[in-house]
Scaffold this motif. Structure first.
Motif, PDB file in Angstrom:
ATOM      1  N   GLN A 277     -13.381  42.231 -30.413  1.00  0.00           N
ATOM      2  CA  GLN A 277     -13.680  40.852 -30.034  1.00  0.00           C
ATOM      3  C   GLN A 277     -12.464  40.184 -29.391  1.00  0.00           C
ATOM      4  O   GLN A 277     -12.597  39.474 -28.386  1.00  0.00           O
ATOM      5  N   TYR A 278     -11.293  40.442 -29.943  1.00  0.00           N
ATOM      6  CA  TYR A 278     -10.074  39.865 -29.374  1.00  0.00           C
ATOM      7  C   TYR A 278      -9.868  40.360 -27.941  1.00  0.00           C
ATOM      8  O   TYR A 278      -9.515  39.579 -27.044  1.00  0.00           O
ATOM      9  N   ALA A 279     -10.086  41.662 -27.726  1.00  0.00           N
ATOM     10  CA  ALA A 279      -9.932  42.229 -26.388  1.00  0.00           C
ATOM     11  C   ALA A 279     -10.941  41.619 -25.420  1.00  0.00           C
ATOM     12  O   ALA A 279     -10.608  41.293 -24.266  1.00  0.00           O
ATOM     13  N   LEU A 280     -12.181  41.445 -25.871  1.00  0.00           N
ATOM     14  CA  LEU A 280     -13.203  40.866 -25.000  1.00  0.00           C
ATOM     15  C   LEU A 280     -12.890  39.409 -24.664  1.00  0.00           C
ATOM     16  O   LEU A 280     -13.101  38.967 -23.528  1.00  0.00           O
ATOM     17  N   PHE A 281     -12.379  38.653 -25.631  1.00  0.00           N
ATOM     18  CA  PHE A 281     -11.979  37.277 -25.338  1.00  0.00           C
ATOM     19  C   PHE A 281     -10.852  37.253 -24.310  1.00  0.00           C
ATOM     20  O   PHE A 281     -10.799  36.353 -23.452  1.00  0.00           O
ATOM     21  N   ASP A 282      -9.951  38.222 -24.375  1.00  0.00           N
ATOM     22  CA  ASP A 282      -8.881  38.313 -23.393  1.00  0.00           C
ATOM     23  C   ASP A 282      -9.453  38.593 -22.001  1.00  0.00           C
ATOM     24  O   ASP A 282      -9.018  38.016 -20.999  1.00  0.00           O
ATOM     25  N   LEU A 283     -10.450  39.486 -21.941  1.00  0.00           N
ATOM     26  CA  LEU A 283     -11.104  39.775 -20.672  1.00  0.00           C
ATOM     27  C   LEU A 283     -11.883  38.566 -20.150  1.00  0.00           C
ATOM     28  O   LEU A 283     -11.923  38.308 -18.938  1.00  0.00           O
ATOM     29  N   VAL A 284     -12.512  37.831 -21.067  1.00  0.00           N
ATOM     30  CA  VAL A 284     -13.230  36.612 -20.680  1.00  0.00           C
ATOM     31  C   VAL A 284     -12.267  35.601 -20.061  1.00  0.00           C
ATOM     32  O   VAL A 284     -12.547  35.003 -19.007  1.00  0.00           O
ATOM     33  N   ARG A 285     -11.136  35.402 -20.718  1.00  0.00           N
ATOM     34  CA  ARG A 285     -10.155  34.435 -20.212  1.00  0.00           C
ATOM     35  C   ARG A 285      -9.689  34.806 -18.805  1.00  0.00           C
ATOM     36  O   ARG A 285      -9.577  33.941 -17.926  1.00  0.00           O
ATOM     37  N   THR A 286      -9.448  36.095 -18.583  1.00  0.00           N
ATOM     38  CA  THR A 286      -8.954  36.522 -17.283  1.00  0.00           C
ATOM     39  C   THR A 286     -10.044  36.413 -16.223  1.00  0.00           C
ATOM     40  O   THR A 286      -9.781  36.003 -15.082  1.00  0.00           O
ATOM     41  N   ALA A 287     -11.287  36.784 -16.557  1.00  0.00           N
ATOM     42  CA  ALA A 287     -12.392  36.645 -15.605  1.00  0.00           C
ATOM     43  C   ALA A 287     -12.631  35.173 -15.263  1.00  0.00           C
ATOM     44  O   ALA A 287     -12.907  34.827 -14.106  1.00  0.00           O
ATOM     45  N   ARG A 288     -12.483  34.299 -16.256  1.00  0.00           N
ATOM     46  CA  ARG A 288     -12.658  32.860 -16.003  1.00  0.00           C
ATOM     47  C   ARG A 288     -11.558  32.330 -15.100  1.00  0.00           C
ATOM     48  O   ARG A 288     -11.780  31.412 -14.311  1.00  0.00           O
ATOM     49  N   HIS A 289     -10.383  32.916 -15.236  1.00  0.00           N
ATOM     50  CA  HIS A 289      -9.279  32.546 -14.352  1.00  0.00           C
ATOM     51  C   HIS A 289      -9.620  32.897 -12.902  1.00  0.00           C
ATOM     52  O   HIS A 289      -9.274  32.154 -11.977  1.00  0.00           O
ATOM     53  N   VAL A 290     -10.324  34.020 -12.712  1.00  0.00           N
ATOM     54  CA  VAL A 290     -10.682  34.448 -11.352  1.00  0.00           C
ATOM     55  C   VAL A 290     -11.659  33.469 -10.714  1.00  0.00           C
ATOM     56  O   VAL A 290     -11.378  32.868  -9.668  1.00  0.00           O
ATOM     57  N   TRP A 291     -12.833  33.293 -11.348  1.00  0.00           N
ATOM     58  CA  TRP A 291     -13.830  32.466 -10.685  1.00  0.00           C
ATOM     59  C   TRP A 291     -13.463  30.982 -10.746  1.00  0.00           C
ATOM     60  O   TRP A 291     -13.761  30.229  -9.817  1.00  0.00           O
TER      61      TRP A 291
END
Length: 280
Positions: free
Chosen positions: A86-100
């Motif tokens: 879950q921690y890793a996925l939240f990290d991926l979410v944060r980075t994807a949100r940074h993109v869009w």
């Protein structure tokens, strides 16, 4: 039979492989119940075909056993490091949100006002409004200053993406449940890399001019037919923003399924009662 298109094999959901295992187990049980009903209706068939009976029984046992073991092992693997996943996925979410979010802000489509709950939904709506987003991207590409800002933003986004993927990819790909979601995030940053390399070739920044000239030839322009036009770049920007937003939403939903919020609330210490607080 239709052939699979060249490219990565992906399912519509990261849980497709688990559903496939359950389908195998369900079909095996249906065959078993059918055999039992057949035996009750015609008990002479199975006794006259002992070899066939033995093969059917062995196949059912193997299929059910394999499905059960696979489900148990996969469940234990997920539960063993669910908080880390879950921690890793939240990290991926944060980075994807940074993109869009970064692309949306640079395009001038970020909603005004404070970032409240409705701001994220409004941003998602703007990303999915393809004609409006494409028009904003056209306007951005027509400006030399904003085009340079875009170039620098993509370099920044690539740095964040490489850092996050380098941190978690080795862990996440060891589980079939999460391997595909990581692969989709890798696709996002691969697209950013291709797009950034196009800008390195067409509009090199001052810090890139010291690089060897041949190293600035983009793999994207090398693989494309004809000159790279702003329309093609615009379409790729729109696709990148929409892919990043979908990964944001999908990864966030998967993270909350792995460890529900109720579990986190249960980990909080009990609050002392009012009477106990007054006594102390």
């Amino acid at each position: 039979m239709a052939r699979h298109a060249v490219g990565p094999r992906r399912s519509d959901s990261p849980r497709t492989r688990i559903r496939g295992t359950r389908i195998v187990a369900g079909v095996s049980l249906l065959v078993l119940f059918g055999a039992i009903a057949w035996d009750l209706a015609n008990d002479g068939f199975w006794s006259r075909h002992a070899l066939f009976t033995s093969l059917v029984a062995s196949s059912i046992v193997v299929a059910v056993t394999a499905a059960v073991l696979n489900e148990v092992l996969e469940r234990r693997q997920r539960e063993r490091w669910s908080v880390l996943a879950q921690y890793a996925l939240f990290d991926l979410v944060r980075t994807a949100r940074h993109v869009w979010g970064g692309l949306l802000e640079l395009a001038g489509l970020l909603p005004d006002g404070d970032l409240e709950d409705g701001a994220l939904a409004a941003g998602s709506e703007a990303v999915h409004d393809t004609p409006r987003l494409a028009a904003a991207m056209d306007e951005m590409l027509a400006s030399a200053d904003r085009r340079e800002q875009l170039h620098r933003l993509i370099g920044e986004l690539l740095g964040y993406g490489q850092e996050v993927l380098g941190r978690w990819a080795d862990v996440m790909v060891n589980s079939g449940t999460y391997a595909e979601i990581v692969d989709r995030h890798v696709e996002l940053y691969s697209r950013l890399y291709w797009w950034g390399s196009v800008l390195d070739e067409l509009d090199p920044l001052e810090e890139h001019l010291s690089r060897p000239r041949l190293s600035r030839i983009s793999p994207a322009t090398q693989a494309s037919v004809g000159p790279v036009e702003d329309e093609w770049l615009r379409d790729n920007l729109v696709a990148i923003a929409q892919l990043a937003e979908s990964l944001d939403q999908g990864s966030f939903e998967l993270a909350l399924r792995i460890v529900p919020l109720d579990w986190w609330r249960a980990q909080l210490p009990d609050r002392p009662s009012t009477a106990e607080t007054q006594r102390t």
